[in-house]
Design a protein around this motif. Structure first.
Motif, PDB file in Angstrom:
ATOM      1  N   TRP A  56      -1.716   7.321 -10.050  1.00  0.00           N
ATOM      2  CA  TRP A  56      -1.675   7.353 -11.512  1.00  0.00           C
ATOM      3  C   TRP A  56      -0.436   8.099 -11.981  1.00  0.00           C
ATOM      4  O   TRP A  56       0.253   8.755 -11.202  1.00  0.00           O
ATOM      5  CB  TRP A  56      -2.931   7.970 -12.084  1.00  0.00           C
ATOM      6  CG  TRP A  56      -3.371   9.301 -11.516  1.00  0.00           C
ATOM      7  CD1 TRP A  56      -2.598  10.375 -11.196  1.00  0.00           C
ATOM      8  CD2 TRP A  56      -4.731   9.684 -11.227  1.00  0.00           C
ATOM      9  NE1 TRP A  56      -3.368  11.408 -10.719  1.00  0.00           N
ATOM     10  CE2 TRP A  56      -4.685  11.018 -10.749  1.00  0.00           C
ATOM     11  CE3 TRP A  56      -5.968   9.064 -11.355  1.00  0.00           C
ATOM     12  CZ2 TRP A  56      -5.831  11.720 -10.376  1.00  0.00           C
ATOM     13  CZ3 TRP A  56      -7.098   9.758 -10.988  1.00  0.00           C
ATOM     14  CH2 TRP A  56      -7.030  11.070 -10.505  1.00  0.00           C
ATOM     15  N   SER A  64      -1.454  13.538 -13.081  1.00  0.00           N
ATOM     16  CA  SER A  64      -2.799  14.094 -12.877  1.00  0.00           C
ATOM     17  C   SER A  64      -3.271  14.911 -14.071  1.00  0.00           C
ATOM     18  O   SER A  64      -4.462  14.929 -14.388  1.00  0.00           O
ATOM     19  CB  SER A  64      -2.814  14.961 -11.615  1.00  0.00           C
ATOM     20  OG  SER A  64      -2.522  14.190 -10.472  1.00  0.00           O
ATOM     21  N   SER A  65      -2.341  15.594 -14.738  1.00  0.00           N
ATOM     22  CA  SER A  65      -2.751  16.415 -15.871  1.00  0.00           C
ATOM     23  C   SER A  65      -3.262  15.567 -17.021  1.00  0.00           C
ATOM     24  O   SER A  65      -3.967  16.067 -17.904  1.00  0.00           O
ATOM     25  CB  SER A  65      -1.575  17.284 -16.348  1.00  0.00           C
ATOM     26  OG  SER A  65      -0.558  16.501 -16.947  1.00  0.00           O
ATOM     27  N   TRP A  86      -4.850  12.365 -16.422  1.00  0.00           N
ATOM     28  CA  TRP A  86      -5.978  11.546 -15.981  1.00  0.00           C
ATOM     29  C   TRP A  86      -7.168  12.358 -15.485  1.00  0.00           C
ATOM     30  O   TRP A  86      -8.322  12.037 -15.779  1.00  0.00           O
ATOM     31  CB  TRP A  86      -5.530  10.608 -14.854  1.00  0.00           C
ATOM     32  CG  TRP A  86      -4.693   9.460 -15.293  1.00  0.00           C
ATOM     33  CD1 TRP A  86      -3.327   9.429 -15.421  1.00  0.00           C
ATOM     34  CD2 TRP A  86      -5.151   8.155 -15.671  1.00  0.00           C
ATOM     35  NE1 TRP A  86      -2.912   8.195 -15.851  1.00  0.00           N
ATOM     36  CE2 TRP A  86      -4.009   7.394 -16.010  1.00  0.00           C
ATOM     37  CE3 TRP A  86      -6.405   7.566 -15.750  1.00  0.00           C
ATOM     38  CZ2 TRP A  86      -4.101   6.068 -16.430  1.00  0.00           C
ATOM     39  CZ3 TRP A  86      -6.494   6.247 -16.161  1.00  0.00           C
ATOM     40  CH2 TRP A  86      -5.349   5.509 -16.501  1.00  0.00           C
ATOM     41  N   TYR A  87      -6.888  13.396 -14.709  1.00  0.00           N
ATOM     42  CA  TYR A  87      -7.964  13.997 -13.923  1.00  0.00           C
ATOM     43  C   TYR A  87      -8.904  14.860 -14.765  1.00  0.00           C
ATOM     44  O   TYR A  87     -10.092  14.972 -14.453  1.00  0.00           O
ATOM     45  CB  TYR A  87      -7.363  14.815 -12.782  1.00  0.00           C
ATOM     46  CG  TYR A  87      -8.333  15.190 -11.689  1.00  0.00           C
ATOM     47  CD1 TYR A  87      -9.432  14.386 -11.369  1.00  0.00           C
ATOM     48  CD2 TYR A  87      -8.149  16.349 -10.944  1.00  0.00           C
ATOM     49  CE1 TYR A  87     -10.312  14.728 -10.361  1.00  0.00           C
ATOM     50  CE2 TYR A  87      -9.019  16.697  -9.924  1.00  0.00           C
ATOM     51  CZ  TYR A  87     -10.104  15.889  -9.642  1.00  0.00           C
ATOM     52  OH  TYR A  87     -10.972  16.229  -8.633  1.00  0.00           O
ATOM     53  N   CYS A  96      -4.894  11.753  -4.435  1.00  0.00           N
ATOM     54  CA  CYS A  96      -4.159  10.940  -5.396  1.00  0.00           C
ATOM     55  C   CYS A  96      -2.683  10.934  -5.022  1.00  0.00           C
ATOM     56  O   CYS A  96      -2.230  11.707  -4.174  1.00  0.00           O
ATOM     57  CB  CYS A  96      -4.335  11.477  -6.822  1.00  0.00           C
ATOM     58  SG  CYS A  96      -3.267  12.880  -7.234  1.00  0.00           S
ATOM     59  N   ASP A 139       0.546  11.362  -7.380  1.00  0.00           N
ATOM     60  CA  ASP A 139       0.996  11.648  -8.739  1.00  0.00           C
ATOM     61  C   ASP A 139       2.403  11.079  -8.896  1.00  0.00           C
ATOM     62  O   ASP A 139       3.369  11.592  -8.332  1.00  0.00           O
ATOM     63  CB  ASP A 139       0.987  13.162  -8.978  1.00  0.00           C
ATOM     64  CG  ASP A 139       1.227  13.545 -10.420  1.00  0.00           C
ATOM     65  OD1 ASP A 139       2.279  13.153 -10.959  1.00  0.00           O
ATOM     66  OD2 ASP A 139       0.383  14.240 -11.008  1.00  0.00           O
ATOM     67  N   SER A 195       0.993  16.269  -4.792  1.00  0.00           N
ATOM     68  CA  SER A 195      -0.060  15.538  -5.501  1.00  0.00           C
ATOM     69  C   SER A 195      -1.407  16.250  -5.390  1.00  0.00           C
ATOM     70  O   SER A 195      -2.157  16.331  -6.369  1.00  0.00           O
ATOM     71  CB  SER A 195      -0.163  14.107  -4.961  1.00  0.00           C
ATOM     72  OG  SER A 195       1.011  13.368  -5.257  1.00  0.00           O
ATOM     73  N   LEU A 198      -4.049  18.029  -8.303  1.00  0.00           N
ATOM     74  CA  LEU A 198      -5.516  17.958  -8.396  1.00  0.00           C
ATOM     75  C   LEU A 198      -6.111  19.360  -8.470  1.00  0.00           C
ATOM     76  O   LEU A 198      -7.018  19.634  -9.273  1.00  0.00           O
ATOM     77  CB  LEU A 198      -6.083  17.214  -7.194  1.00  0.00           C
ATOM     78  CG  LEU A 198      -5.732  15.733  -7.044  1.00  0.00           C
ATOM     79  CD1 LEU A 198      -6.392  15.164  -5.794  1.00  0.00           C
ATOM     80  CD2 LEU A 198      -6.142  14.933  -8.273  1.00  0.00           C
TER      81      LEU A 198
END
Length: 599
Positions: A74, A77-78, A80-81, A94, A96, A187, A191
C-alpha cells in the motif's frame, strides 16, 4: 510457489512466493478500495476485487487468517493501517511504497537504474501523517498515485505500477539482499509505529500532575508563571538588580547579563555553565523547569494524554539517517522528571530495554575491526577499551569513541584520537573515509543501503566560489568550514544509519516474538483489558521506541518470557545484519512498574 484462488469476497487470485501472498491495496474512490493480486514481478493477476471501504477490514482479516499469510502493498502505512487497527485488525507484513520509494530513489546502490534517474513524481512528495487527535476519517485514506489519475483501472494500476518499478530497480542491483532487507525492515517499522500510536504508552495523569506540582508549584491558568518559576525569576532579578528581567526572553536575559559584566554571547546552558556568578545557578534551574512546563506541562498533558495513554505521531525514517522522528508529542524527548508517569496497568509490567554502546558496536561490525569487537565482548565496551590498555578511564574511552564517530578533533577527544587509531585502525579508517567523502560532496551509504543526501545549495555555492580564480581568503575559509561540517555529518551517517537499521530489525523480531507468545497464551481475551484497545487488550505489545531503547507493555505473567524474547531479538538482529562477525549486542533490561524505575 503455487496459486490459490480468491475467497468468497472476490475473484482475487494469489501467488504464494516464499510463503507470502502479495496483494496491492489502492483507493478507487472516496468509498471504494481495489485489491489486486500480483505475482513475484508485481504483474497483475486477473481481475481485481473492488469492495466498499467498510468491508476492507473484514477482507483483510479473512486474508490474514488464510493458510498463506498476506504481504499487503500500500501507499503509506500511516494512512492505511490505523483504520484497520481501529477495526481490530492487525497485519503481519506489508510493503510501504512511500518509504521504499524514498530509499530506492536515493541509494547509491540503485543510482544506475531507471527508477533512480526518473523525473520526480507524486511519490517523491512528502505526506503529512494524520494527527493522533483526529479520529480516522475514511475520506483521508488515499493512495498517492490516485492524485495523478482518475478512473478505476488508473487508480488500481498506479500502486501496482509503482510496486513493479521498485521490484525492477531491485532486480537491477547486484546482490540486492541487503537492500531488500532494508525495505522489509523499514516497512515493518511503519507497522510498529502505527501499532504503538494506536495502543499508546500507559500514562497516569495523577502522577504527572503531582510531578509537575513538585517541580513547578500548583497548576495555574495558561500563560501564568507557576509559583516555583516565579520564585526563581525573583531570585534572578534580585541578583542582577534589575526588576525588568524576563527569564523567558533569551534576548532580555542576555542584555541583563552583559550589563552585569558577563560578556556572554548566548543563553545556551553549556555556555552559561562556564561562568562563575551567583545568577548562573538559578538561571540554569529556571531554564530546566521552564522547559518542562513548555514541553511536557499541563497543556501538553491535556492535549496528548487520552484515556490514560500517550499517542505520539511517530515518523519512521523521519531523519536522513533513517532514525525515527515525531510530528507531534515529543515522544523522542521524554525527560526523566516525568518518566514516573509512564506506569503499567494493574496486573501488567513494563519491560524496558536499551542496547549498550550500540553505535560503537555497529562501527566495529561495519569495519570488521575484530579488536574493537573483542573489547566489547561480554562486557561494557568502554570498560573493555580501558582493560585493553588503550586509554586510562571509561570516561576517556567514551569521549574518544564519540569523538571518532562525531568528528571532534580538539580538546580531550583530539588528544585521545591517536591512541584509538593505533588500537582500532579499521574502525577509525572507515569513519575517516566517510568524512573525506562528505568533504568532497559525495554520498555515503549505510550497511543495508540507505544513502546520505547531497549537500545543500549553500554548500555547493561556497565550494564554487572558492574554486574560482582570485577567490578571497574568506571564501576559501568558508568553503573549507562547510566541507568539514558536511564531513562530520557523513562520518556519523554510516554509523548512525546502520544502527537505525539494526534497531528496526531488533523491533521487527521482537514483534514476531510477541506474536508467538500471543499464539501460545492461554489468557482469556478481555481478562486484563486495558486502554490499549481491543487489538492489544490482553497481549504483550510494543509501546515505545527511542533509537536504541524499547518498552513492551505486558501482562505480568508473560514478563519474564517477554524479557527473554527482547534479549534474543537483539542477538538475532546482529546475526541478520552481520552474519558470523563476532560482535555482541548486549542489553540493559528491566521489568518494572514505572519507566523511572528502569534506570
Amino acid at each position: 510457489m503455487h496459486e490459490r484462488r480468491g475467497s468468497r469476497h472476490s475473484n482475487v487470485r494469489s501467488v504464494v512466493e516464499n510463503g507470502w501472498v502479495t496483494i496491492v491495496l489502492a483507493r478507487n474512490s472516496p468509498t471504494e478500495v481495489v485489491a489486486s493480486s500480483v505475482d513475484a514481478h508485481g504483474e497483475l493477476l486477473g481481475e481485481a476485487t473492488v469492495l466498499p471501504f467498510d468491508r476492507l477490514a473484514g477482507f483483510v482479516a479473512e486474508r490474514e487468517g488464510a493458510p498463506e499469510p498476506e504481504r499487503w502493498v500500500w501507499s503509506d502505512s500511516s494512512r492505511w493501517y490505523g483504520d484497520l487497527l481501529n477495526a481490530g485488525v492487525r497485519v503481519r507484513r506489508c510493503h510501504d511504497l512511500r518509504l521504499s520509494h524514498a530509499i530506492l530513489r536515493n541509494s547509491t546502490l540503485t543510482a544506475h537504474t531507471a527508477f533512480a534517474r526518473a523525473e520526480p513524481s507524486a511519490w517523491d512528495q512528502p505526506v503529512e501523517p494524520p494527527s493522533a487527535h483526529v479520529a480516522p476519517v475514511h475520506s483521508t485514506l488515499f493512495d498517492l498515485g490516485e492524485t495523478m489519475a482518475s478512473g478505476r483501472s488508473a487508480a488500481r494500476e498506479d500502486s501496482a505500477a509503482e510496486y513493479r518499478r521498485q521490484l525492477q530497480a531491485l532486480a537491477e542491483v547486484p546482490d540486492a539482499g541487503r537492500l531488500r532487507l532494508l525495505l522489509a525492515a523499514e516497512s515493518v517499522g511503519a507497522l510498529i509505529a502505527a501499532e504503538m500510536r494506536h495502543a499508546g504508552l500507559p500514562w497516569r495523569t495523577e502522577v504527572h500532575d503531582a510531578l509537575l506540582t513538585a517541580e513547578l508549584g500548583p497548576r495555574v491558568p495558561y500563560g501564568t508563571r507557576p509559583a516555583r518559576l516565579e520564585e526563581l525569576a525573583g531570585r534572578i532579578r534580585g541578583i542582577l538588580g534589575d526588576q525588568s528581567v524576563n527569564p523567558d526572553s533569551p534576548q532580555n536575559v542576555l542584555k541583563a547579563l552583559n550589563r552585569a559584566g558577563l560578556m556572554i554571547t548566548s543563553t545556551n546552558r553549556w555556555e552559561l555553565a562556564e561562568y562563575s556568578h551567583p545568577v548562573i545557578a538559578p538561571l540554569l534551574e529556571y531554564k530546566k523547569r521552564a522547559r518542562l512546563l513548555t514541553a511536557n506541562g499541563w497543556t501538553w498533558m491535556d492535549q496528548w494524554i487520552i484515556d490514560e495513554r500517550f499517542h505520539p505521531d511517530y515518523v519512521p525514517g523521519g531523519a536522513a539517517t533513517g532514525r525515527w522522528a515525531t510530528s507531534g508529542g515529543g515522544a523522542l524527548q521524554l525527560p526523566k522528571q516525568i518518566r514516573a508517569a509512564v506506569t503499567a496497568d494493574p496486573g501488567w509490567k513494563l519491560v524496558v530495554a536499551d542496547a549498550a554502546q550500540l553505535e560503537p558496536r555497529i562501527l566495529a561490525a561495519l569495519s570488521a575491526d575484530t579488536a574493537m569487537a573483542a573489547a566489547g565482548r561480554g562486557t561494557d565496551m568502554y570498560a573493555g577499551i580501558v582493560a585493553s590498555g588503550v586509554v586510562e578511564s571509561r570516561e576517556h574511552a567514551k569521549v574518544a569513541m564519540l569523538g571518532a564517530m562525531y568528528g571532534a578533533t580538539t580538546g580531550e577527544s583530539g588528544r585521545l584520537m591517536p591512541k584509538l587509531t593505533r588500537a582500532y585502525p579499521r574502525a577509525i579508517r572507515l569513519v575517516e573515509q566517510a568524512a573525506r567523502a562528505g568533504e568532497r560532496g559525495e554520498h555515503v551509504t549505510s550497511w543495508l543501503g540507505r544513502s546520505s543526501p547531497a549537500p545543500g545549495a549553500d554548500w555547493q555555492e561556497a565550494q564554487r566560489l572558492a574554486s574560482q580564480p582570485g577567490a578571497s581568503a574568506a571564501e576559501e575559509s568558508r568553503a573549507r568550514s562547510r566541507a568539514r561540517d558536511w564531513g562530520r555529518f557523513t562520518r556519523n551517517f554510516v554509523v548512525q544509519g546502520s544502527a537505525a537499521e539494526w534497531a528496526l530489525c531488533w523491533m521487527g523480531e521482537i514483534r514476531n516474538g510477541l506474536r508467538a507468545i500471543e499464539e501460545r497464551s492461554s489468557t482469556p481475551p478481555g481478562r486484563l483489558a486495558t486502554a490499549s484497545g481491543a487489538v492489544f487488550e490482553s497481549l504483550p505489545h510494543l509501546v515505545f521506541f527511542l533509537h536504541d531503547e524499547i518498552i513492551v507493555h505486558t501482562p505480568e505473567e508473560h514478563a519474564e518470557e517477554v524479557a527473554q524474547t527482547v534479549t534474543e531479538a537483539a542477538a538475532f538482529a546482529g546475526r541478520l545484519l552481520f552474519r558470523d562477525f563476532p560482535v555482541d549486542f548486549p542489553l540493559g533490561i528491566a521489568v518494572v512498574d514505572r519507566y523511572s524505575e528502569a534506570k
